[in-house]
Every structure is written in C-alpha cells, then in structure tokens.
Design an enzyme around this catalytic site. Structure first.
Site, short mmCIF file in Angstrom:
data_model
loop_
_atom_site.label_atom_id
_atom_site.label_comp_id
_atom_site.label_asym_id
_atom_site.label_seq_id
_atom_site.Cartn_x
_atom_site.Cartn_y
_atom_site.Cartn_z
N LYS A 179 0.76 -1.18 -0.32
CA LYS A 179 0.19 0.03 -0.24
C LYS A 179 1.01 1.28 0.30
O LYS A 179 1.12 1.79 0.65
CB LYS A 179 -0.98 0.24 1.14
CG LYS A 179 -2.39 0.83 1.25
CD LYS A 179 -2.64 1.91 2.10
CE LYS A 179 -1.67 3.13 2.94
NZ LYS A 179 -1.51 3.81 1.64
N GLU A 254 8.93 1.77 11.27
CA GLU A 254 10.14 2.48 10.97
C GLU A 254 9.35 3.55 11.05
O GLU A 254 8.83 4.32 10.01
CB GLU A 254 10.49 1.93 9.83
CG GLU A 254 11.29 0.48 9.56
CD GLU A 254 12.55 0.59 9.99
OE1 GLU A 254 13.44 1.41 10.71
OE2 GLU A 254 13.06 -0.67 9.82
N CYS A 288 13.72 10.51 7.25
CA CYS A 288 13.31 9.87 8.75
C CYS A 288 14.87 10.34 9.55
O CYS A 288 14.71 10.46 10.62
CB CYS A 288 12.83 8.29 8.79
SG CYS A 288 13.93 7.45 7.68
N GLU A 385 9.51 16.65 15.23
CA GLU A 385 9.87 15.92 14.50
C GLU A 385 9.06 17.07 13.47
O GLU A 385 8.19 17.35 13.08
CB GLU A 385 9.93 14.68 13.82
CG GLU A 385 10.43 14.14 11.98
CD GLU A 385 9.90 13.19 11.96
OE1 GLU A 385 8.95 12.67 12.35
OE2 GLU A 385 11.01 12.22 11.52
#
Ligand code: NAD
Length: 482
Positions: A179, A254, A288, A385
């Site tokens: 997906k 992750e 990331c 973040e």
C-alpha cells in the site's frame, strides 16, 4: 474538471490483473511542484483488500513451489528491468513526490536496483541448521516464509523504501500487498507491472492504492495477513501495533526521528558543515534520519551557524525536473503549512531565525531552507519532528553535554558525530542512543547494513540478514533415531 478527464487512470494490481476499485472511485494525484493534477489513482476499498489478500494467499504455494535459485533469477531479472526502465521511473518519482531528478538518479534508483539484486542473491542461501541436540534424535531447523505481508510505505522515498520491503519479502518466499502512500502511488504501480514482466507469478506482488485509513487499516486488521512492515509516522505506527494485535501479526515499524548531528570544535568544519547542510536539507528535510538537530560545541558555534546559513542560502530551490535543482517542493500543502507553523513556533519560543522560514513562490509547495540558532534543547523545534528543511542549531559545552542533549528526545533512529579525536568519536558513538551512528560523515544507508531505531522511531530493523529473519519463521524438526 475537464483536465482530469484527460488524465491517465491507474487501477489496482491484484492477482496479476489491473482491476478497477470496487467503489469505482479515483482520486486525483498532484504534482507538488506545480499543484497540477498528473494522474487519477484508484481509491481501493476494504473489499479490494479482501480480494488482494485472497490472491496473495493463493500465490504462496506457486511462489514457494519454485526452486530457490529460480526465485533468485526472477528477482535478478526484476532488478535488470528496473535498471532498463530507470529513466521513466525516475521521472514518475520526480513528478509524483517532487523529488529532484538528480537526487532520484543518484540515490533512489540505484538503491532500489541494489536492494533487489542483493536479495536476489539471498534466495538460495536461506538455510536452516542441523543442531545436534540429542544422540537419539536428528534435530534441525528450517526457515519458512512468514506468509502474506502487508507493506505500508510513506511518500518521502516511495520507490526506495517500498523496495526495502518488497525485495527481502519476495526472497523469503512471502507474498505481498503493497500500500503506497495515497499521494505517491505511481512508482509502486510501475514496479508491480515490472515484477510480472520479470516472471514473478500473479498474486505474489499486489498493489492496492487508496487511503491509509481504509486500505492500511483493513490490511493491518485482516486475519489473512501474517506480517505488517510499516514506515511512517509514530502516531500511525501506534495504531498499527494495536490493529495488528488481533491475530498477533509480526510487526516491523520504522518511524520518525529527530536526529542529532554533533560537531566538536576539533572537527574538519568544511566537511562537517557541508554534511550537516545536506543532512538536514536533502529531500527538503523529508527524511526520517534528517540531522535536524545540529549540535555544535560553543567554541565554533557562531562560525558553524554562519556557514550553515550561507549553505542554506546557496541551495537552488526549483523545478525538480531540472538537473541542477538542489531542492524541490515539500510533498503537500498540508506538509508545507505544518512546516511553516513550526517556524512560527520556533520564533515564539525565542529561537533566532537566521535564514529562510518562508514559503518560496506562490505555486508549488516550496519552503525556503531554514536555519534556527540559539535553540534550547527543551524547545518544540528541538524535540518534535518537523519533516521539512529546518535546522535547529543547539550549542553544547563538552562530550557529556553533547550526549545528554543528543539522547534527549523520544526518538532514536540515527545520529552523527564529527571530531578529529579518534577516542572521542568512539566514546560518543557508544553513548548515543541511535540505530545508526555516522562518524565524520552523515546520512548513508546501505542494504547490507541494519536500518531502524527504537523508542518513537519504532522497532525492528530492515536490510541485511536481519530482514531475512523478519520475513521467515524458524521451524524445529525433531526426528527420533531410537
Ligand atoms: P504516515 O504515517 O501518515 O503514512 C505512512 C503510510 O501509512 C502511508 O502509506 C499512509 O497511507 C498509511 N496510513 C495512514 N493511516 C493509516 C492507518 N490508519 N492504518 C494503516 N496505514 C495508514 O506517514 P507519512 O506522512 O506518509 O510519512 C512521514 C513519516 O514517516 C515521518 O514521520 C517520517 O519520519 C516517517 N518515516 C520514517 C522512516 C524510517 O525509516 N524510520 C522513513 C521514512 C519516513
């Protein structure tokens, strides 16, 4: 809208066939550099997930009926086809995700090809062991595929991160439903078609596009899925862990990061500043492992801030399809707004905005490379973040202080350390809470080396032999010799 009628329609790939979505709905995919529609993409439904799961379950047997070496040959052909079609795929990735074409050709495409070739080589080397447990028995282990895998992929590296999941799963004899992120589905659909062309049997690799809250959720909760491998945000990751509990799926997460890039006064500052800039501005900061916290020892703090800001100002922002563009747009209007909101937060918290901080132009989601100085460790721009081109430069006094600050967020994905002192770099590397530590460099990944984090950065590792363990179940066989 007339324009959208002329756009190419992309259907789902289920059981080796392109099929329209059950609900008949298509969403409009935008180019983030122009805000123009570029394609219509199937909005899959839970019923489509059901069909894909059935197809993937049925394909487990034929996929594993092949000799391991034959699976390896098919994956190698897949890798070769990716190389043959690299220009077209790079263009798709560039338009769909706003990624500068030069960066896609330099990193995403070679990494995806390398990942497939690497795991092609693994296919016939996934061995069990003979374990001499008792004299009255022959005892050995086998490694069997975990089964059907749901791979949920983010929008920042759609091709590369997608391949990090697809290649090892296929090598282990698993079948998959991929997906892609709803806003970057195009390269995954192309990859699905190439896999079929390479000889991957129908149903082994299914691509279901659509909303995360519909397709992702249905996959995560489906009892016919054995493992979920997810890259994305911590909040979605938390929901996935809960959703996957029903049939105790194996899960690899992750998630995000707020990585520290620690520069000591004795470092080679030319190299450190260059890498710190690319560490935080590469892919418009939507990485990331972005080194979004630049920790600098006080003796060189002002100099590093100035040099980092100069580099930020020199970055060529613009059309990602141009070869000389350094930085493209961020992925969406929403992401752009979220980044600009963080800039406001930083200013209100009392950090000094040295450069950037604004939208660039009126068309496309471009954000100026931004540097904040005098950032205190407790500020939100140091803790949360941002996932955009925003560097928070934080001063520190000594080694202990640097490690304390570097480890002081909920994340622990990656970190960097810069110093000419060989003892110090090893002490600091040992003290840093991170899945990867770069010393006198920043940002490299390689499929042979484990990749992942802990805490809010998730758990489990991708790449290397660890991924082979992720996608296989050990089986113990005990044969009585008595
Ligand atoms: P996201 O979590 O919003 O989406 C990731 C994927 O999850 C998408 O495919 C999305 O459609 C799907 N999804 C959304 N809701 C879902 C649900 N309820 N159930 C199942 N799936 C669902 O993240 P994003 O905005 O696409 O990506 C940015 C985030 O990903 C950042 O936080 C970043 O740090 C993280 N990221 C981490 C890594 C890593 O290796 N650790 C790599 C890239 C990105």
């Amino acid at each position: 809208m007339n324009v959208s009628r002329e756009l190419m329609r992309h259907d789902l790939l289920i059981g080796g066939e392109t099929v329209p979505p059950g609900g008949g709905k298509y969403s409009t995919d935008l180019d983030p550099a122009t805000e123009e529609p570029i394609a219509l993409v199937a909005e899959g439904t839970a019923a489509d997930v059901e069909r894909a799961v059935q197809a993937a379950r049925a394909a487990l047997k034929p996929w594993n009926a092949l000799r391991a070496a034959e699976r390896g040959r098919i994956l190698m052909r897949f890798s070769d086809l990716l190389r043959e079609h690299q220009d077209a795929i790079a263009e798709l990735e560039c338009r769909d995700a706003g990624k500068p074409i030069a960066g896609v050709m330099r990193q995403d495409i070679p990494a995806a090809i390398d990942t497939l070739a690497y795991y092609a080589g693994w296919c016939d080397k996934i061995n069990g062991q003979v374990v001499p447990a008792r004299p009255d028995a022959l005892t050995y282990t086998l490694r069997e595929p975990v089964g059907v895998v749901a791979a949920i992929v983010p929008w920042n590296f759609p091709l590369m991160i997608g391949m990090w999941k697809i290649a090892p799963a296929l090598a282990c004899g698993c079948t998959l439903i991929v997906k892609p992120a709803e806003i970057t589905p195009l390269s995954a659909l192309k990859i699905g078609a190439l896999a079929l062309e390479a000889g991957v049997p129908p149903g082994v690799l299914n691509i279901v596009t659509g909303k995360g809250s519909v397709i992702g959720d249905a996959l995560v909760k489906h009892p016919g899925i054995d493992k979920v491998t997810f890259t994305g945000s911590p909040s979605v990751g938390r929901g996935i862990l809960q959703g996957a509990a029903g049939n105790f799926k194996r899960v690899t997460l992750e998630l995000g990061g707020k990585s520290a890039n620690v520069i000591f006064a004795d470092a080679n500052l030319d190299n450190a500043v260059r890498a710190a800039a690319s560490g935080v501005f590469f892919n418009a900061g939507q990485v990331c492992s972005a080194g979004s916290r630049v920790l600098v020892q006080r003796a060189v703090y002002d100099e590093v801030v100035e040099r980092l800001a100069a580099r930020a100002r020199s970055i060529r922002l613009g059309d990602p399809a141009q070869r000389d563009t350094h930085m493209g747009p961020v992925i969406s209007a929403r992401q752009m707004q979220s980044i600009l909101d963080y800039v406001d937060i930083g200013v209100r918290e009392g950090a000094s905005l040295v450069t950037g901080g604004k939208r660039s132009g009126a068309r496309g989601y471009f954000v100026e490379p931004t540097v904040f100085a005098n950032v205190a460790h407790e500020m939100r721009i140091s803790q949360e973040e941002i996932f955009g081109p925003v560097a928070s430069v934080i001063p520190f006094d000594d080694e202990q202080d640097a490690v304390r600050i570097a480890n002081g967020t909920l994340y622990s994905l990656a970190a960097g350390v810069w110093s000419a002192d060989i003892g110090r770099v090893h002490r600091v590397a040992a003290g840093l809470k991170a899945g990867t530590v770069w010393i006198n460099t920043y940002g490299h990944t390689d499929v042979r080396l484990p990749w992942g984090g802990s805490g809010d950065s998730g758990f489990g590792r991708e790449h290397g032999d660890v991924a082979i363990e992720n996608f296989t179940e050990p089986k113990t066989v005990w044969l009585s010799l008595a």
